[in-house]
Write a protein that holds these residues in place. Sequence first.
Motif, PDB file in Angstrom:
ATOM      1  N   LEU A  29       0.835  -1.197   0.000  1.00 31.64           N
ATOM      2  CA  LEU A  29       0.000   0.000   0.000  1.00 31.64           C
ATOM      3  C   LEU A  29       0.874   1.253   0.000  1.00 31.64           C
ATOM      4  CD1 LEU A  29      -2.954   0.852   0.045  1.00 31.64           C
ATOM      5  CD2 LEU A  29      -2.838   0.879   2.545  1.00 31.64           C
ATOM      6  N   GLY A  30       1.948   1.219   0.801  1.00 36.11           N
ATOM      7  CA  GLY A  30       2.841   2.376   0.907  1.00 36.11           C
ATOM      8  C   GLY A  30       3.490   2.730  -0.423  1.00 36.11           C
ATOM      9  N   GLY A  31       3.727   1.703  -1.263  1.00 38.39           N
ATOM     10  CA  GLY A  31       4.314   1.960  -2.571  1.00 38.39           C
ATOM     11  C   GLY A  31       3.471   2.924  -3.381  1.00 38.39           C
ATOM     12  N   TRP A  32       2.143   2.730  -3.289  1.00 37.05           N
ATOM     13  CA  TRP A  32       1.242   3.609  -4.050  1.00 37.05           C
ATOM     14  C   TRP A  32       1.167   4.992  -3.432  1.00 37.05           C
ATOM     15  CZ3 TRP A  32       0.169   2.741  -8.832  1.00 37.05           C
ATOM     16  CH2 TRP A  32       0.254   1.421  -9.304  1.00 37.05           C
ATOM     17  N   SER A  33       1.405   5.085  -2.118  1.00 37.95           N
ATOM     18  CA  SER A  33       1.424   6.418  -1.517  1.00 37.95           C
ATOM     19  C   SER A  33       2.641   7.201  -2.018  1.00 37.95           C
ATOM     20  CB  SER A  33       1.418   6.330   0.013  1.00 37.95           C
ATOM     21  OG  SER A  33       2.719   6.134   0.513  1.00 37.95           O
ATOM     22  N   VAL A  34       3.729   6.481  -2.341  1.00 40.30           N
ATOM     23  CA  VAL A  34       4.886   7.141  -2.944  1.00 40.30           C
ATOM     24  C   VAL A  34       4.503   7.710  -4.310  1.00 40.30           C
ATOM     25  CG1 VAL A  34       7.204   6.796  -3.881  1.00 40.30           C
ATOM     26  CG2 VAL A  34       6.551   5.712  -1.735  1.00 40.30           C
ATOM     27  N   VAL A  35       3.771   6.897  -5.083  1.00 35.62           N
ATOM     28  CA  VAL A  35       3.328   7.366  -6.406  1.00 35.62           C
ATOM     29  C   VAL A  35       2.426   8.595  -6.263  1.00 35.62           C
ATOM     30  CG1 VAL A  35       1.940   6.762  -8.426  1.00 35.62           C
ATOM     31  CG2 VAL A  35       3.566   5.118  -7.490  1.00 35.62           C
ATOM     32  N   ALA A  36       1.489   8.535  -5.294  1.00 39.04           N
ATOM     33  CA  ALA A  36       0.580   9.668  -5.080  1.00 39.04           C
ATOM     34  C   ALA A  36       1.377  10.919  -4.710  1.00 39.04           C
ATOM     35  CB  ALA A  36      -0.426   9.326  -3.985  1.00 39.04           C
ATOM     36  N   MET A  37       2.338  10.743  -3.806  1.00 36.30           N
ATOM     37  CA  MET A  37       3.150  11.879  -3.349  1.00 36.30           C
ATOM     38  C   MET A  37       3.936  12.465  -4.524  1.00 36.30           C
ATOM     39  SD  MET A  37       3.598  13.151  -0.175  1.00 36.30           S
ATOM     40  CE  MET A  37       3.964  12.146   1.256  1.00 36.30           C
ATOM     41  N   LEU A  38       4.564  11.605  -5.324  1.00 33.48           N
ATOM     42  CA  LEU A  38       5.350  12.093  -6.464  1.00 33.48           C
ATOM     43  C   LEU A  38       4.450  12.773  -7.501  1.00 33.48           C
ATOM     44  CD1 LEU A  38       7.929   9.194  -6.985  1.00 33.48           C
ATOM     45  CD2 LEU A  38       8.433  11.532  -6.287  1.00 33.48           C
ATOM     46  N   ALA A  39       3.253  12.206  -7.721  1.00 33.91           N
ATOM     47  CA  ALA A  39       2.335  12.793  -8.704  1.00 33.91           C
ATOM     48  C   ALA A  39       1.921  14.195  -8.269  1.00 33.91           C
ATOM     49  CB  ALA A  39       1.104  11.899  -8.877  1.00 33.91           C
ATOM     50  N   VAL A  40       1.592  14.338  -6.983  1.00 34.87           N
ATOM     51  CA  VAL A  40       1.182  15.657  -6.474  1.00 34.87           C
ATOM     52  C   VAL A  40       2.353  16.636  -6.543  1.00 34.87           C
ATOM     53  CG1 VAL A  40       0.554  16.861  -4.354  1.00 34.87           C
ATOM     54  CG2 VAL A  40      -0.726  14.849  -5.061  1.00 34.87           C
ATOM     55  N   LEU A  41       3.554  16.149  -6.230  1.00 36.72           N
ATOM     56  CA  LEU A  41       4.724  17.033  -6.299  1.00 36.72           C
ATOM     57  C   LEU A  41       5.015  17.472  -7.729  1.00 36.72           C
ATOM     58  CD1 LEU A  41       6.960  15.284  -3.657  1.00 36.72           C
ATOM     59  CD2 LEU A  41       6.325  17.695  -3.616  1.00 36.72           C
ATOM     60  N   VAL A  42       4.827  16.556  -8.689  1.00 36.02           N
ATOM     61  CA  VAL A  42       5.022  16.929 -10.097  1.00 36.02           C
ATOM     62  C   VAL A  42       4.020  18.018 -10.483  1.00 36.02           C
ATOM     63  CG1 VAL A  42       4.737  16.139 -12.482  1.00 36.02           C
ATOM     64  CG2 VAL A  42       6.085  14.789 -10.873  1.00 36.02           C
ATOM     65  N   MET A  43       2.739  17.839 -10.084  1.00 35.38           N
ATOM     66  CA  MET A  43       1.720  18.858 -10.379  1.00 35.38           C
ATOM     67  C   MET A  43       2.102  20.184  -9.733  1.00 35.38           C
ATOM     68  SD  MET A  43      -2.041  17.163 -10.187  1.00 35.38           S
ATOM     69  CE  MET A  43      -1.880  15.907  -8.941  1.00 35.38           C
ATOM     70  N   GLN A  44       2.607  20.114  -8.512  1.00 34.46           N
ATOM     71  CA  GLN A  44       2.966  21.338  -7.786  1.00 34.46           C
ATOM     72  C   GLN A  44       4.108  22.071  -8.486  1.00 34.46           C
ATOM     73  OE1 GLN A  44       1.316  22.742  -5.791  1.00 34.46           O
ATOM     74  NE2 GLN A  44       2.455  23.934  -4.314  1.00 34.46           N
ATOM     75  N   VAL A  45       5.136  21.318  -8.889  1.00 32.69           N
ATOM     76  CA  VAL A  45       6.291  21.939  -9.539  1.00 32.69           C
ATOM     77  C   VAL A  45       5.896  22.488 -10.912  1.00 32.69           C
ATOM     78  CG1 VAL A  45       8.516  21.458 -10.597  1.00 32.69           C
ATOM     79  CG2 VAL A  45       8.061  20.654  -8.287  1.00 32.69           C
ATOM     80  N   VAL A  46       5.134  21.705 -11.678  1.00 35.68           N
ATOM     81  CA  VAL A  46       4.766  22.146 -13.027  1.00 35.68           C
ATOM     82  C   VAL A  46       3.867  23.385 -12.964  1.00 35.68           C
ATOM     83  CG1 VAL A  46       3.483  21.522 -15.107  1.00 35.68           C
ATOM     84  CG2 VAL A  46       5.085  19.903 -14.107  1.00 35.68           C
ATOM     85  N   SER A  47       2.874  23.401 -12.049  1.00 38.24           N
ATOM     86  CA  SER A  47       2.012  24.588 -11.946  1.00 38.24           C
ATOM     87  C   SER A  47       2.835  25.792 -11.505  1.00 38.24           C
ATOM     88  CB  SER A  47       0.848  24.335 -10.990  1.00 38.24           C
ATOM     89  OG  SER A  47       1.314  24.029  -9.694  1.00 38.24           O
ATOM     90  N   GLY A  48       3.826  25.558 -10.657  1.00 40.03           N
ATOM     91  CA  GLY A  48       4.685  26.659 -10.217  1.00 40.03           C
ATOM     92  C   GLY A  48       5.530  27.235 -11.342  1.00 40.03           C
ATOM     93  N   LEU A  49       5.916  26.401 -12.298  1.00 42.09           N
ATOM     94  CA  LEU A  49       6.725  26.879 -13.424  1.00 42.09           C
ATOM     95  C   LEU A  49       5.990  27.966 -14.202  1.00 42.09           C
ATOM     96  CD1 LEU A  49       8.150  23.551 -14.935  1.00 42.09           C
ATOM     97  CD2 LEU A  49       9.419  25.273 -13.668  1.00 42.09           C
ATOM     98  N   PHE A  50       4.651  27.855 -14.258  1.00 41.91           N
ATOM     99  CA  PHE A  50       3.859  28.758 -15.097  1.00 41.91           C
ATOM    100  C   PHE A  50       3.089  29.805 -14.288  1.00 41.91           C
ATOM    101  CE2 PHE A  50       4.387  24.826 -17.484  1.00 41.91           C
ATOM    102  CZ  PHE A  50       4.824  25.315 -18.704  1.00 41.91           C
ATOM    103  N   ALA A  51       3.193  29.753 -12.970  1.00 45.92           N
ATOM    104  CA  ALA A  51       2.342  30.594 -12.124  1.00 45.92           C
ATOM    105  C   ALA A  51       2.723  32.072 -12.243  1.00 45.92           C
ATOM    106  CB  ALA A  51       2.447  30.145 -10.662  1.00 45.92           C
ATOM    107  N   VAL A  52       1.691  32.925 -12.168  1.00 41.98           N
ATOM    108  CA  VAL A  52       1.881  34.381 -12.168  1.00 41.98           C
ATOM    109  C   VAL A  52       1.094  34.941 -10.994  1.00 41.98           C
ATOM    110  CG1 VAL A  52       1.462  36.523 -13.432  1.00 41.98           C
ATOM    111  CG2 VAL A  52       2.143  34.470 -14.671  1.00 41.98           C
ATOM    112  N   ASP A  53       1.675  35.895 -10.249  1.00 42.70           N
ATOM    113  CA  ASP A  53       0.930  36.460  -9.128  1.00 42.70           C
ATOM    114  C   ASP A  53      -0.042  37.540  -9.614  1.00 42.70           C
ATOM    115  OD1 ASP A  53       2.430  38.683  -9.616  1.00 42.70           O
ATOM    116  OD2 ASP A  53       3.140  38.935  -7.571  1.00 42.70           O
ATOM    117  N   THR A  54      -0.865  38.004  -8.704  1.00 43.14           N
ATOM    118  CA  THR A  54      -1.964  38.899  -9.072  1.00 43.14           C
ATOM    119  C   THR A  54      -1.476  40.212  -9.679  1.00 43.14           C
ATOM    120  OG1 THR A  54      -3.939  39.988  -8.256  1.00 43.14           O
ATOM    121  CG2 THR A  54      -2.109  39.843  -6.726  1.00 43.14           C
ATOM    122  N   ASP A  55      -0.247  40.645  -9.339  1.00 48.85           N
ATOM    123  CA  ASP A  55       0.283  41.912  -9.855  1.00 48.85           C
ATOM    124  C   ASP A  55       1.084  41.736 -11.135  1.00 48.85           C
ATOM    125  OD1 ASP A  55      -0.624  42.964  -7.397  1.00 48.85           O
ATOM    126  OD2 ASP A  55       1.246  42.340  -6.453  1.00 48.85           O
TER     127      ASP A  55
END
Lengths: 218, 150
Positions: A95-121
């Motif tokens: 079960l823990g193996g899949w939690s690693v996949v979940a964690m890595l998937a969320v981190l990839v989404m976090q890093v990729v969204s951050g690459l393109f993010a723009v603040d309100t100003d």
Amino acid sequence: MARTPRQFVWDLPVRLFHWALVLLIGFSWWSAENYHMDWHRLSGQAVLFLIAFRLIWGVVGSDTARFAHFLKGPRAIRVYLADRNAPAPVGHNPLGGWSVVAMLAVLVMQVVSGLFAVDTDGIESGPLSHLVDFDQGRLASAIHGVVFAGLQALIALHVLAVLFYLAVRRRNLVGPMVTGSAAAPAPISVRRAGPLALVVALLLSTALAWWLFAQSAL
Amino acid sequence: MRTLLIAAGLAALLTSPLIAAPGDIVATRIAGFREVGAAFKNINDELKSGRPQLYVVQISARQIRDYARQHMGWFPAGSGPRPGVKTAAKPEIWTQAPAFKKAQDGFTTQANAFAGVAGSGDVAKMRVAAKALGGSCATCHRSFRVEDKR
């Protein structure tokens, strides 16, 4: 008195990856909350390097680091959950193996969204934000926020699971993540990655992290 | 009769912006600041590139300067947070009016200064002035805007 035999569990790259990630997620959070966006970008670059390294290490690393080694089907998960006296596997449990996949998937989404993010100003932005327009950058920023909440939830779940093993199952999972090994009556051999695999993984992940953040690389 | 109807219709059309104005000012300023953000993104995208397109910086600088001239009228009394209105404007805008006015003047000053520097064509000076302009956004937002931290 003879030394108790030790079971090899995590190689040094996996352990360094884990604890560096802990520090960097904390630092990223703090730096964003306190408007240190230059540091936040650097921290994101370091996280990107770590994630890229871990994904490559999941293919060429030591056995316990490999996806092929620790990703199991639903039957194995059912068996593991049903029998609490089943022998604990070396490394991630089914079960823990899949939690690693979940964690890595969320981190990839976090890093990729951050690459393109723009603040309100339109002032602070990710290194690839010039490839998207303002509204798309704001959307990336919104995703960055939502995914971070998901990341926090996964981290909380992870810590709770570690505490559950410590308190209920009487197994210390933190020790092996620090020392790399655990006491075991009959250690089994785990194939460990060599220096060539390490060099390749480091070179590829460094190149990716440098390239994506390099000025006007894209 | 027909003329009267047309006249009444025209009068209604002409006055409707005035009638709608108090409610729409929140939408007006949200749209306006969105344009300022988009224009400033264009400026910063150019300034961070190795070969900035100066005309993009200059057009965007004029756009921001024009909005800076309008934004003094975007916060009439009563346009703050109330039930049913989604706004990030803090009540402090009206309770600390002199401090808010000072922050607004800061934006106007920096917007004018940046438009001037953008016209000069000196990229190094533009980078410095863009930082100062961004600083004037941040100064006001940290005190008078509900932050969405992202």
